[in-house]
Design an enzyme around this catalytic site. Structure first.
Site, PDB file in Angstrom:
ATOM      1  CB  ILE A  93     -33.691  10.624 -41.971  1.00 28.62           C
ATOM      2  CG1 ILE A  93     -33.183  10.486 -43.405  1.00 28.62           C
ATOM      3  CG2 ILE A  93     -32.842  11.542 -41.126  1.00 28.62           C
ATOM      4  CD1 ILE A  93     -31.693  10.538 -43.602  1.00 28.62           C
ATOM      5  CG  ASN A 108     -26.721   2.864 -40.765  1.00 25.03           C
ATOM      6  OD1 ASN A 108     -27.696   2.156 -41.041  1.00 25.03           O
ATOM      7  ND2 ASN A 108     -26.115   3.618 -41.671  1.00 25.03           N
ATOM      8  CG  HIS A 110     -23.446   3.480 -45.835  1.00 26.23           C
ATOM      9  ND1 HIS A 110     -24.642   4.034 -46.242  1.00 26.23           N
ATOM     10  CD2 HIS A 110     -22.549   3.774 -46.805  1.00 26.23           C
ATOM     11  CE1 HIS A 110     -24.475   4.644 -47.397  1.00 26.23           C
ATOM     12  NE2 HIS A 110     -23.204   4.498 -47.762  1.00 26.23           N
TER      13      HIS A 110
HETATM   14  C1  GAR Z   1     -28.393  -3.203 -47.087  1.00 17.95           C
HETATM   15  O1  GAR Z   1     -27.524  -3.290 -48.191  1.00 17.95           O
HETATM   16  C2  GAR Z   1     -27.990  -2.055 -46.183  1.00 17.95           C
HETATM   17  O2  GAR Z   1     -26.598  -1.871 -46.104  1.00 17.95           O
HETATM   18  C3  GAR Z   1     -28.627  -0.890 -46.898  1.00 17.95           C
HETATM   19  O3  GAR Z   1     -29.883  -1.391 -47.324  1.00 17.95           O
HETATM   20  C4  GAR Z   1     -29.799  -2.805 -47.537  1.00 17.95           C
HETATM   21  C5  GAR Z   1     -30.878  -3.481 -46.734  1.00 17.95           C
HETATM   22  O4  GAR Z   1     -30.944  -4.850 -46.991  1.00 17.95           O
HETATM   23  N1  GAR Z   1     -28.747   0.250 -46.035  1.00 17.95           N
HETATM   24  C6  GAR Z   1     -28.605   1.506 -46.452  1.00 17.95           C
HETATM   25  O5  GAR Z   1     -28.406   1.807 -47.620  1.00 17.95           O
HETATM   26  C7  GAR Z   1     -28.695   2.572 -45.371  1.00 17.95           C
HETATM   27  N2  GAR Z   1     -28.189   3.822 -45.838  1.00 17.95           N
HETATM   28  P1  GAR Z   1     -31.617  -5.879 -45.989  1.00 17.95           P
HETATM   29  O6  GAR Z   1     -33.029  -5.378 -45.671  1.00 17.95           O
HETATM   30  O7  GAR Z   1     -31.660  -7.162 -46.771  1.00 17.95           O
HETATM   31  O8  GAR Z   1     -30.763  -5.985 -44.751  1.00 17.95           O
END
Ligand code: GAR
Length: 208
Positions: A93, A108, A110
């Site tokens: 955070i 960001n 999400h």
């Molecule tokens: C992604 O799905 C992103 O949207 C999510 O984490 C994953 C990271 O994947 N983010 C969240 O949940 C933020 N609240 P990555 O490292 O392969 O991009």
């Protein structure tokens, strides 16, 4: 040219989508100038190194207080002359200092259609588990600016994705990434870098 700092914690597929979009000319007006990871073992760091992008690691647990961490991250991104900060799977955070120093300059991604399945505790696979538990037939992803409310900042782009019978959280996560996240995040970054996002209060207007 705007300097883009990408903050990561894990696999970095969204970082890869940004790198690919930059290499294929889909992001203009900006360049990824550094990747900052909260995790020294994140595969995202390898993706950055493979593309000659400078990296930094900054861990919350290396600081006594959250305020000291917030201060250090803000100082690092200022020293990097970041014009835009992209949270691409960043799992720590952000504090008030960085948010106020980079108002409407932090994007960001999400993995749900905000205001569904968002806020504190909703991250990564957890988001898809909750969507499946609720039985929604449509989910998706949201690119938004970050403000002091978790997942509450101005929405830039959303894209819907179908939920299918028999989906597991992993299968749904992959579909949401492929059909939404990897498309809308680079697009939002390109819009920002070309000054095409106007923010009025908590609402954005896209000047396309
Ligand atoms: C992604 O799905 C992103 O949207 C999510 O984490 C994953 C990271 O994947 N983010 C969240 O949940 C933020 N609240 P990555 O490292 O392969 O991009």
């Amino acid at each position: 040219m705007k300097n883009i700092a990408v903050l990561v914690s894990g696999g970095g597929t969204n970082l890869q989508a940004l790198i690919d979009a930059q290499n294929s000319g889909k992001i203009t007006g900006g360049k990824i100038t550094c990747v900052v990871s909260s995790n020294p073992n994140a595969y995202a760091l390898t993706r950055a190194a493979n593309n000659d992008i400078p990296t930094e690691v900054i861990r919350r647990k290396d600081f006594d207080t959250f305020e000291a961490y917030d201060e250090a991250l803000t100082a690092l991104l200022k020293a990097k002359n970041a014009d835009l900060i992209v949270l691409a799977g960043f799992m720590t955070i952000l504090g008030g200092k960085i948010i106020s120093n980079f108002q409407n300059r932090i994007i960001n991604i999400h993995p749900a259609l905000i205001p569904s399945f968002c806020g504190e505790g909703y991250y990564g696979l957890r988001v898809h588990e909750e969507a499946l538990k609720k039985g929604v037939k449509v989910t998706g992803a949201t690119a938004h600016f970050v403000n002091e409310i978790c997942d509450g900042g101005p929405i830039i782009i959303q894209k819907a994705v179908e939920v299918k019978t028999g989906d597991t959280p992993e299968v749904l996560q992959k579909r949401v990434m492929e059909q939404a996240e990897w498309l809308i995040l680079p697009h939002a970054v390109d819009l920002f870098c070309n000054d095409k996002i106007k923010v009025i209060g908590n609402i954005t207007e896209i000047l396309e």
